[in-house]
Design a protein around this motif. Structure first.
Motif, mmCIF file in Angstrom:
data_model
loop_
_atom_site.group_PDB
_atom_site.id
_atom_site.type_symbol
_atom_site.label_atom_id
_atom_site.label_comp_id
_atom_site.label_asym_id
_atom_site.label_seq_id
_atom_site.Cartn_x
_atom_site.Cartn_y
_atom_site.Cartn_z
ATOM 1 N N MET A 1 0.817 -1.212 0.000
ATOM 2 C CA MET A 1 0.000 0.000 0.000
ATOM 3 C C MET A 1 0.850 1.260 0.000
ATOM 4 S SD MET A 1 -3.022 0.692 2.752
ATOM 5 C CE MET A 1 -2.016 0.809 4.238
ATOM 6 N N ARG A 2 1.940 1.240 0.760
ATOM 7 C CA ARG A 2 2.801 2.429 0.857
ATOM 8 C C ARG A 2 4.175 2.201 0.245
ATOM 9 N NH1 ARG A 2 -0.035 3.058 5.899
ATOM 10 N NH2 ARG A 2 1.180 1.392 6.836
ATOM 11 N N TYR B 1 -4.634 1.617 -4.334
ATOM 12 C CA TYR B 1 -3.360 2.104 -3.785
ATOM 13 C C TYR B 1 -2.527 2.867 -4.813
ATOM 14 C CZ TYR B 1 -4.432 -1.413 -0.193
ATOM 15 O OH TYR B 1 -5.038 -2.175 0.774
ATOM 16 N N LEU C 1 -15.184 -6.769 -0.629
ATOM 17 C CA LEU C 1 -15.636 -5.762 0.328
ATOM 18 C C LEU C 1 -17.004 -5.278 -0.137
ATOM 19 C CD1 LEU C 1 -12.355 -5.094 -0.456
ATOM 20 C CD2 LEU C 1 -12.629 -3.750 1.611
ATOM 21 N N TYR D 1 -8.047 -7.276 9.704
ATOM 22 C CA TYR D 1 -6.980 -6.837 10.611
ATOM 23 C C TYR D 1 -6.841 -7.862 11.736
ATOM 24 C CZ TYR D 1 -7.760 -2.207 8.500
ATOM 25 O OH TYR D 1 -7.906 -1.161 7.634
ATOM 26 N N ILE E 1 -4.364 -9.114 7.986
ATOM 27 C CA ILE E 1 -3.890 -7.807 7.506
ATOM 28 C C ILE E 1 -3.306 -7.038 8.686
ATOM 29 C CG2 ILE E 1 -4.625 -5.568 6.585
ATOM 30 C CD1 ILE E 1 -6.568 -6.860 4.843
ATOM 31 N N ARG E 2 -2.261 -6.335 8.456
ATOM 32 C CA ARG E 2 -1.526 -5.443 9.347
ATOM 33 C C ARG E 2 -1.118 -6.052 10.712
ATOM 34 N NH1 ARG E 2 -4.745 0.170 10.604
ATOM 35 N NH2 ARG E 2 -6.018 -0.489 12.324
ATOM 36 N N GLY F 1 2.457 -0.498 11.743
ATOM 37 C CA GLY F 1 3.812 -0.106 12.131
ATOM 38 C C GLY F 1 3.977 0.137 13.617
ATOM 39 N N ARG G 1 10.607 0.017 16.154
ATOM 40 C CA ARG G 1 10.739 1.435 15.809
ATOM 41 C C ARG G 1 9.654 2.300 16.453
ATOM 42 N NH1 ARG G 1 9.943 3.716 9.910
ATOM 43 N NH2 ARG G 1 10.077 5.923 10.404
ATOM 44 N N GLY H 1 2.933 -4.663 5.304
ATOM 45 C CA GLY H 1 3.507 -3.633 4.442
ATOM 46 C C GLY H 1 5.021 -3.582 4.598
ATOM 47 N N GLN I 1 14.056 -8.126 8.025
ATOM 48 C CA GLN I 1 13.685 -8.245 9.445
ATOM 49 C C GLN I 1 12.411 -9.082 9.610
ATOM 50 O OE1 GLN I 1 13.559 -4.189 10.816
ATOM 51 N NE2 GLN I 1 15.765 -4.070 11.055
ATOM 52 N N VAL I 2 11.455 -8.866 8.728
ATOM 53 C CA VAL I 2 10.185 -9.589 8.867
ATOM 54 C C VAL I 2 10.350 -11.068 8.531
ATOM 55 C CG1 VAL I 2 7.892 -9.827 7.811
ATOM 56 C CG2 VAL I 2 8.663 -7.613 8.654
HETATM 57 N N1 LIG Z 1 -9.026 -2.825 3.831
HETATM 58 C C1 LIG Z 1 -7.950 -3.459 3.391
HETATM 59 O O1 LIG Z 1 -8.051 -4.384 2.624
HETATM 60 C C2 LIG Z 1 -6.602 -3.026 3.864
HETATM 61 C C3 LIG Z 1 -6.442 -1.995 4.788
HETATM 62 C C4 LIG Z 1 -5.163 -1.684 5.209
HETATM 63 C C5 LIG Z 1 -4.075 -2.370 4.702
HETATM 64 N N2 LIG Z 1 -4.243 -3.335 3.768
HETATM 65 C C6 LIG Z 1 -3.096 -4.093 3.213
HETATM 66 O O2 LIG Z 1 -2.337 -4.578 4.285
HETATM 67 C C7 LIG Z 1 -0.975 -4.187 4.155
HETATM 68 C C8 LIG Z 1 -0.397 -3.975 5.528
HETATM 69 O O3 LIG Z 1 -1.054 -2.912 6.191
HETATM 70 P P1 LIG Z 1 -0.241 -1.726 6.881
HETATM 71 O O4 LIG Z 1 0.945 -1.442 6.050
HETATM 72 O O5 LIG Z 1 -1.172 -0.643 7.227
HETATM 73 O O6 LIG Z 1 0.152 -2.374 8.286
HETATM 74 P P2 LIG Z 1 1.342 -3.319 8.840
HETATM 75 O O7 LIG Z 1 1.667 -4.377 7.885
HETATM 76 O O8 LIG Z 1 0.928 -3.696 10.208
HETATM 77 O O9 LIG Z 1 2.557 -2.296 8.996
HETATM 78 C C9 LIG Z 1 3.413 -2.058 7.941
HETATM 79 C C10 LIG Z 1 4.257 -0.854 8.259
HETATM 80 O O10 LIG Z 1 5.150 -1.176 9.295
HETATM 81 C C11 LIG Z 1 6.409 -0.608 9.063
HETATM 82 N N3 LIG Z 1 7.386 -1.712 9.041
HETATM 83 C C12 LIG Z 1 7.447 -2.781 8.211
HETATM 84 N N4 LIG Z 1 8.484 -3.567 8.521
HETATM 85 C C13 LIG Z 1 9.104 -2.989 9.571
HETATM 86 C C14 LIG Z 1 10.241 -3.335 10.332
HETATM 87 N N5 LIG Z 1 10.945 -4.432 10.085
HETATM 88 N N6 LIG Z 1 10.587 -2.508 11.358
HETATM 89 C C15 LIG Z 1 9.868 -1.397 11.622
HETATM 90 N N7 LIG Z 1 8.776 -1.005 10.917
HETATM 91 C C16 LIG Z 1 8.399 -1.808 9.905
HETATM 92 C C17 LIG Z 1 6.337 0.082 7.696
HETATM 93 O O11 LIG Z 1 6.105 1.474 7.912
HETATM 94 P P3 LIG Z 1 7.191 2.581 7.545
HETATM 95 O O12 LIG Z 1 7.955 2.104 6.351
HETATM 96 O O13 LIG Z 1 6.384 3.799 7.312
HETATM 97 O O14 LIG Z 1 8.027 2.654 8.768
HETATM 98 C C18 LIG Z 1 5.104 -0.505 7.071
HETATM 99 O O15 LIG Z 1 4.416 0.409 6.244
HETATM 100 C C19 LIG Z 1 -1.017 -2.948 3.280
HETATM 101 O O16 LIG Z 1 0.210 -2.734 2.611
HETATM 102 C C20 LIG Z 1 -2.143 -3.277 2.342
HETATM 103 O O17 LIG Z 1 -1.671 -4.103 1.297
HETATM 104 C C21 LIG Z 1 -5.482 -3.700 3.355
#
Ligand SMILES: NC(=O)c1ccc[n+]([C@@H]2O[C@H](COP(=O)([O-])OP(=O)(O)OC[C@H]3O[C@@H](n4cnc5c(N)ncnc54)[C@H](OP(=O)(O)O)[C@@H]3O)[C@@H](O)[C@H]2O)c1
Length: 299
Positions: free
Chosen positions: A1-2, A38, A101, A164, A189-190, A195, A200, A259, A268-269
């Motif tokens: 997404m980002r 996205y 959805l 989530y 998800i997430r 983050g 961090r 993400g 790391q992941v």
């Molecule tokens: N409704 C939906 O379907 C929906 C909604 C939300 C998300 N999504 C999907 O789910 C994915 C994940 O969601 P999300 O990105 O919001 O949440 P997440 O996976 O919980 O968090 C990812 C964020 O954590 C940080 N990160 C990743 N690896 C890291 C590490 N090793 N150490 C420290 N920080 C780390 C990054 O942020 P920084 O790079 O900014 O630090 C990254 O953007 C999205 O990319 C998207 O594809 C779907």
């Protein structure tokens, strides 16, 4: 997404993002989430177009039909468009999982739940057709709420739930045992709660003031994290590592949708997914906190 900019370009975010995706594929990641919303598929396409592992990848895509402004009316052509554009943009022959959805404006259960059967009937017709064409694999629901999840899963149309899930957001864990019993799946998800649950960002005091998690909207989530930290004690030596392992404790969790924006984050992941996992007791302990204190409102 980002992981990339919304427009094709060679900005630092997109360059790092594409390297991250290359690294993930190189290390064996074979399940990738994306959405037309996205604006980042251009960067995925650049990496995947001629990648040697292109045909080994499994894709999960968002299919919001009806979308917020469709007045609850299901449109088969729109559903097909979401699939066909993904096939084209991701340079693949098949989308393994459709994440459906069912949206409305306002997106309340009062509006959505009574509309499930009117949506599902034509949806199953077009889904079956796409499946016969070999273009899609499984249909899952992103329910938004547990009430919707219960109603949607009760129809028998869906093979699993995408939602989530992490130590703070445990609403959907009430379905885990039932999904497992039925041979269905859950896609998380997430796992980092966008983050927050990483080394961090877990300690808010050391975060720069401009970080997204300094927004007041995250206050409640940080409050809950303190409770969880107190309960978990020294089991958590690294939040980055713990969050990934935690999300995978329950065997019904088929995969994580996380993400990843840099090579370092990918490493790391994937390293975190190795090693010794906490036992099921940790899942129950976190769920007890969730049940005692209720859901957290977060962005
Ligand atoms: N409704 C939906 O379907 C929906 C909604 C939300 C998300 N999504 C999907 O789910 C994915 C994940 O969601 P999300 O990105 O919001 O949440 P997440 O996976 O919980 O968090 C990812 C964020 O954590 C940080 N990160 C990743 N690896 C890291 C590490 N090793 N150490 C420290 N920080 C780390 C990054 O942020 P920084 O790079 O900014 O630090 C990254 O953007 C999205 O990319 C998207 O594809 C779907």
């Amino acid at each position: 997404m980002r992981f990339a900019g919304r427009e094709p370009g060679s900005d630092a975010q997109s360059v790092a993002g594409k390297l991250a995706l290359e690294r993930a594929l190189e290390r064996g990641v074979n399940f990738v989430h994306s959405s037309f919303e996205y604006g980042t598929r251009w960067a995925m396409g650049e990496v995947m177009r001629s990648h040697s592992k292109r045909h080994d990848l499994h894709h999960v895509i968002k299919v919001p039909v009806p979308d917020f402004d469709d007045g609850g009316v299901f449109d088969k052509a729109k559903f097909r468009t979401r699939v066909e554009e993904a096939l084209r943009e991701l340079h693949t022959d098949r989308i393994a999982v459709l994440q459906h959805l069912q949206r409305f404006r306002p997106n309340s259960d009062d509006n959505r739940i009574p509309n499930i059967s009117a949506v599902n009937e034509p949806m199953m017709e077009i889904f079956e057709k796409l499946r016969e064409e070999g273009k899609v694999g499984y249909l899952t629901t992103f329910p938004y709420t547990t009430d919707f999840a219960r109603s949607a899963m009760g129809t028998g149309c869906f093979s699993g739930i995408v939602a989530y899930y992490n130590t703070i957001e445990m609403e959907m864990s009430e379905f885990f045992d039932d999904l497992q019993e039925k041979g269905q799946g859950f896609l998380c998800i997430r796992p980092f709660m966008a983050g927050l649950l990483t080394d961090r960002r877990a300690d808010r005091k050391v975060l720069p003031l401009e970080d997204r998690n300094q927004d007041d909207l995250w206050d409640e989530a940080y409050g809950r994290l303190e409770l969880i930290q107190a309960a978990m004690g020294d089991q958590v030596t690294s939040w980055t590592s713990f969050a990934i392992k935690f999300a995978l404790i329950h065997p019904v969790v088929t995969s994580l949708i996380v993400g990843l924006n840099s090579v370092e984050q990918v490493d790391q992941v994937l390293d975190a997914a190795d090693g010794i996992y906490p036992d099921r007791g940790v899942f129950y302990a976190a769920r007890e906190i969730f049940r005692d204190h209720g859901a957290v409102v977060a962005p």
